[in-house]
Design a protein around this motif. Structure first.
Motif, mmCIF file in Angstrom:
data_model
loop_
_atom_site.group_PDB
_atom_site.id
_atom_site.type_symbol
_atom_site.label_atom_id
_atom_site.label_comp_id
_atom_site.label_asym_id
_atom_site.label_seq_id
_atom_site.Cartn_x
_atom_site.Cartn_y
_atom_site.Cartn_z
ATOM 1 N N VAL A 1 0.624 -1.238 0.049
ATOM 2 C CA VAL A 1 -0.130 -0.099 0.659
ATOM 3 C C VAL A 1 1.077 0.890 -0.013
ATOM 4 O O VAL A 1 0.212 2.345 -0.908
ATOM 5 C CB VAL A 1 -0.834 0.508 1.053
ATOM 6 C CG1 VAL A 1 -0.217 0.184 2.470
ATOM 7 C CG2 VAL A 1 -1.960 0.851 1.157
ATOM 8 N N GLN A 2 2.007 0.572 0.424
ATOM 9 C CA GLN A 2 2.843 2.280 0.625
ATOM 10 C C GLN A 2 3.186 2.733 -0.641
ATOM 11 O O GLN A 2 3.259 4.124 -0.716
ATOM 12 C CB GLN A 2 3.526 2.074 2.058
ATOM 13 C CG GLN A 2 4.833 3.791 2.176
ATOM 14 C CD GLN A 2 4.016 4.115 2.655
ATOM 15 O OE1 GLN A 2 3.577 3.943 4.179
ATOM 16 N NE2 GLN A 2 4.261 6.081 2.568
ATOM 17 N N SER A 3 3.882 1.299 -1.153
ATOM 18 C CA SER A 3 3.732 1.881 -2.687
ATOM 19 C C SER A 3 3.342 3.197 -3.801
ATOM 20 O O SER A 3 3.342 3.750 -4.161
ATOM 21 C CB SER A 3 4.785 0.696 -2.879
ATOM 22 O OG SER A 3 5.219 0.813 -4.269
ATOM 23 N N VAL A 4 1.775 2.256 -3.786
ATOM 24 C CA VAL A 4 0.355 2.931 -4.500
ATOM 25 C C VAL A 4 0.651 3.995 -4.161
ATOM 26 O O VAL A 4 -0.250 5.343 -4.506
ATOM 27 C CB VAL A 4 -0.501 2.003 -4.074
ATOM 28 C CG1 VAL A 4 -1.621 2.476 -4.772
ATOM 29 C CG2 VAL A 4 -0.282 0.428 -4.764
ATOM 30 N N TYR A 5 0.225 4.337 -2.326
ATOM 31 C CA TYR A 5 -0.316 5.691 -2.102
ATOM 32 C C TYR A 5 1.228 6.866 -2.748
ATOM 33 O O TYR A 5 1.349 7.505 -2.882
ATOM 34 C CB TYR A 5 0.442 6.209 -0.110
ATOM 35 C CG TYR A 5 0.752 6.823 0.623
ATOM 36 C CD1 TYR A 5 -1.286 7.490 0.525
ATOM 37 C CD2 TYR A 5 1.181 7.659 0.838
ATOM 38 C CE1 TYR A 5 -1.289 8.808 1.396
ATOM 39 C CE2 TYR A 5 1.111 8.753 1.647
ATOM 40 C CZ TYR A 5 -0.378 8.945 1.760
ATOM 41 O OH TYR A 5 -0.259 11.081 2.154
ATOM 42 N N ASN A 6 2.007 6.891 -2.523
ATOM 43 C CA ASN A 6 3.902 7.419 -2.743
ATOM 44 C C ASN A 6 3.366 7.410 -4.255
ATOM 45 O O ASN A 6 3.615 9.124 -4.709
ATOM 46 C CB ASN A 6 4.940 6.736 -2.919
ATOM 47 C CG ASN A 6 4.837 6.605 -0.988
ATOM 48 O OD1 ASN A 6 4.625 7.705 -0.447
ATOM 49 N ND2 ASN A 6 6.071 5.549 -0.903
ATOM 50 N N GLN A 7 2.929 6.549 -5.397
ATOM 51 C CA GLN A 7 2.565 6.649 -6.644
ATOM 52 C C GLN A 7 1.281 7.967 -6.573
ATOM 53 O O GLN A 7 1.718 8.573 -7.631
ATOM 54 C CB GLN A 7 1.926 5.102 -7.586
ATOM 55 C CG GLN A 7 2.857 5.908 -8.752
ATOM 56 C CD GLN A 7 2.365 4.602 -9.049
ATOM 57 O OE1 GLN A 7 2.349 2.820 -8.537
ATOM 58 N NE2 GLN A 7 2.326 3.994 -10.433
ATOM 59 N N ILE A 8 0.372 7.744 -6.216
ATOM 60 C CA ILE A 8 -0.701 8.695 -6.305
ATOM 61 C C ILE A 8 0.194 10.457 -5.937
ATOM 62 O O ILE A 8 -0.341 11.175 -6.727
ATOM 63 C CB ILE A 8 -1.709 8.626 -5.574
ATOM 64 C CG1 ILE A 8 -2.164 6.735 -5.752
ATOM 65 C CG2 ILE A 8 -2.981 9.336 -5.281
ATOM 66 C CD1 ILE A 8 -3.850 6.169 -4.986
ATOM 67 N N GLU A 9 0.408 9.761 -4.522
ATOM 68 C CA GLU A 9 0.861 11.301 -4.338
ATOM 69 C C GLU A 9 1.775 11.953 -5.215
ATOM 70 O O GLU A 9 2.071 13.229 -5.353
ATOM 71 C CB GLU A 9 1.845 11.901 -2.914
ATOM 72 C CG GLU A 9 0.296 11.536 -1.551
ATOM 73 C CD GLU A 9 0.214 12.608 -1.199
ATOM 74 O OE1 GLU A 9 -0.099 13.570 -1.666
ATOM 75 O OE2 GLU A 9 -1.263 12.204 -0.825
ATOM 76 N N GLU A 10 3.223 11.450 -5.882
ATOM 77 C CA GLU A 10 3.954 11.679 -7.087
ATOM 78 C C GLU A 10 2.854 12.636 -8.173
ATOM 79 O O GLU A 10 3.000 13.657 -8.432
ATOM 80 C CB GLU A 10 4.301 11.256 -7.413
ATOM 81 C CG GLU A 10 5.884 10.275 -5.872
ATOM 82 C CD GLU A 10 6.732 11.780 -6.354
ATOM 83 O OE1 GLU A 10 7.024 12.161 -6.847
ATOM 84 O OE2 GLU A 10 6.901 12.041 -5.173
ATOM 85 N N LEU A 11 1.997 11.658 -8.813
ATOM 86 C CA LEU A 11 0.825 11.720 -9.631
ATOM 87 C C LEU A 11 0.146 13.479 -8.731
ATOM 88 O O LEU A 11 0.044 13.794 -9.740
ATOM 89 C CB LEU A 11 0.348 11.070 -9.824
ATOM 90 C CG LEU A 11 0.682 9.988 -10.899
ATOM 91 C CD1 LEU A 11 0.090 8.597 -10.378
ATOM 92 C CD2 LEU A 11 1.353 9.621 -11.834
ATOM 93 N N ARG A 12 -0.069 13.423 -8.472
ATOM 94 C CA ARG A 12 -1.118 14.719 -7.562
ATOM 95 C C ARG A 12 -0.253 15.812 -7.400
ATOM 96 O O ARG A 12 -0.427 17.197 -8.107
ATOM 97 C CB ARG A 12 -1.617 14.690 -6.420
ATOM 98 C CG ARG A 12 -2.700 13.240 -6.317
ATOM 99 C CD ARG A 12 -3.403 13.576 -4.936
ATOM 100 N NE ARG A 12 -3.898 14.153 -4.116
ATOM 101 C CZ ARG A 12 -4.691 15.050 -2.940
ATOM 102 N NH1 ARG A 12 -3.283 14.158 -2.319
ATOM 103 N NH2 ARG A 12 -4.645 15.479 -2.610
ATOM 104 N N LYS A 13 1.216 15.807 -8.145
ATOM 105 C CA LYS A 13 2.139 17.029 -7.352
ATOM 106 C C LYS A 13 2.312 17.269 -8.967
ATOM 107 O O LYS A 13 2.784 18.401 -9.596
ATOM 108 C CB LYS A 13 3.064 16.575 -7.456
ATOM 109 C CG LYS A 13 3.299 16.328 -5.339
ATOM 110 C CD LYS A 13 4.993 15.973 -5.007
ATOM 111 C CE LYS A 13 4.352 15.837 -3.628
ATOM 112 N NZ LYS A 13 5.654 15.192 -3.040
ATOM 113 N N LEU A 14 1.864 16.037 -10.402
ATOM 114 C CA LEU A 14 2.484 17.307 -11.445
ATOM 115 C C LEU A 14 1.020 17.708 -11.730
ATOM 116 O O LEU A 14 0.131 18.422 -11.679
ATOM 117 C CB LEU A 14 2.273 15.431 -12.577
ATOM 118 C CG LEU A 14 3.631 14.166 -11.803
ATOM 119 C CD1 LEU A 14 3.268 13.536 -12.763
ATOM 120 C CD2 LEU A 14 4.902 14.729 -12.449
#
Length: 193
Positions: A180-193
């Motif tokens: 879950v941490q990896s998916v969460y990090n990926q979502i947060e990175e995409l939201r910053k774009l």
């Protein structure tokens, strides 16, 4: 790019990506897709619900047993049957119902939005519409991501549009997913774009 990286973006690298591929826009890439954990899952609410269900079911079964032992009127036996059925559902049936629902669910993430597919019902939520993300993580690395979004906020203010109703009626979360941490990090990175 190496073949391993290309395989990650291939819609056919896992069956869940393949199941979602036909539902996304042309040019959109599924970055992650997974099914929630299968089998019986115990939640924190079970700490209260299990003792309640045992008390409810136990009393209902005791009632029905006493009705037959004491040769009470048939009305008394019929009166207790719905309570026994509810008790059995609360004790064991709800776990099988939950497993059945999770077996139909696929979660997905593209560079623009999250996807939740349950049977033939699809929900797409733009990452830009997400206002709050909560992460719940277990020791084994699995967990859940709960999404609050702008649509939910409008619904709380009395908007009864079909969009806001549909977003709150199916539950907006990635529940019981591995890593879950990896998916969460990926979502947060995409939201910053």
């Amino acid at each position: 790019m190496s073949n391993d990286i290309l395989d990650d973006f291939s819609p056919f690298s896992n069956p869940f990506k393949q199941a979602l591929q036909k539902h996304i826009d042309k040019g959109e890439i599924i970055l992650w897709a997974e099914r929630p954990k299968q089998g019986i899952i115990f939640r924190s609410s079970d700490g209260c619900l299990i003792p309640f269900s045992l008390a409810w079911g136990g009393f209902a079964i005791f009632w029905e047993t006493m009705v037959f032992v004491m040769d009470a009127p048939i009305f008394m036996a019929l009166f207790g049957i719905p309570f026994v059925v509810i008790g059995l559902y609360l004790i064991v049936g709800r776990f099988f119902h939950d497993m059945y629902i999770r077996k139909q669910v696929i979660y997905g993430l593209t560079e623009k939005r999250i996807i939740i597919k349950r049977g033939e019902t699809l929900r797409f939520v733009e990452l830009s519409a997400l206002t709050d993300i909560q992460l719940t993580k277990k020791k084994d690395g699995s967990g859940s991501i709960l999404f609050n979004n702008k649509y939910d906020q409008r619904n709380k203010k009395g908007n009864t549009s079909n969009l806001s109703f549909s977003l709150t009626s199916m539950g907006l979360s990635f529940e019981a997913i591995p890593n879950v941490q990896s998916v969460y990090n990926q979502i947060e990175e995409l939201r910053k774009l």
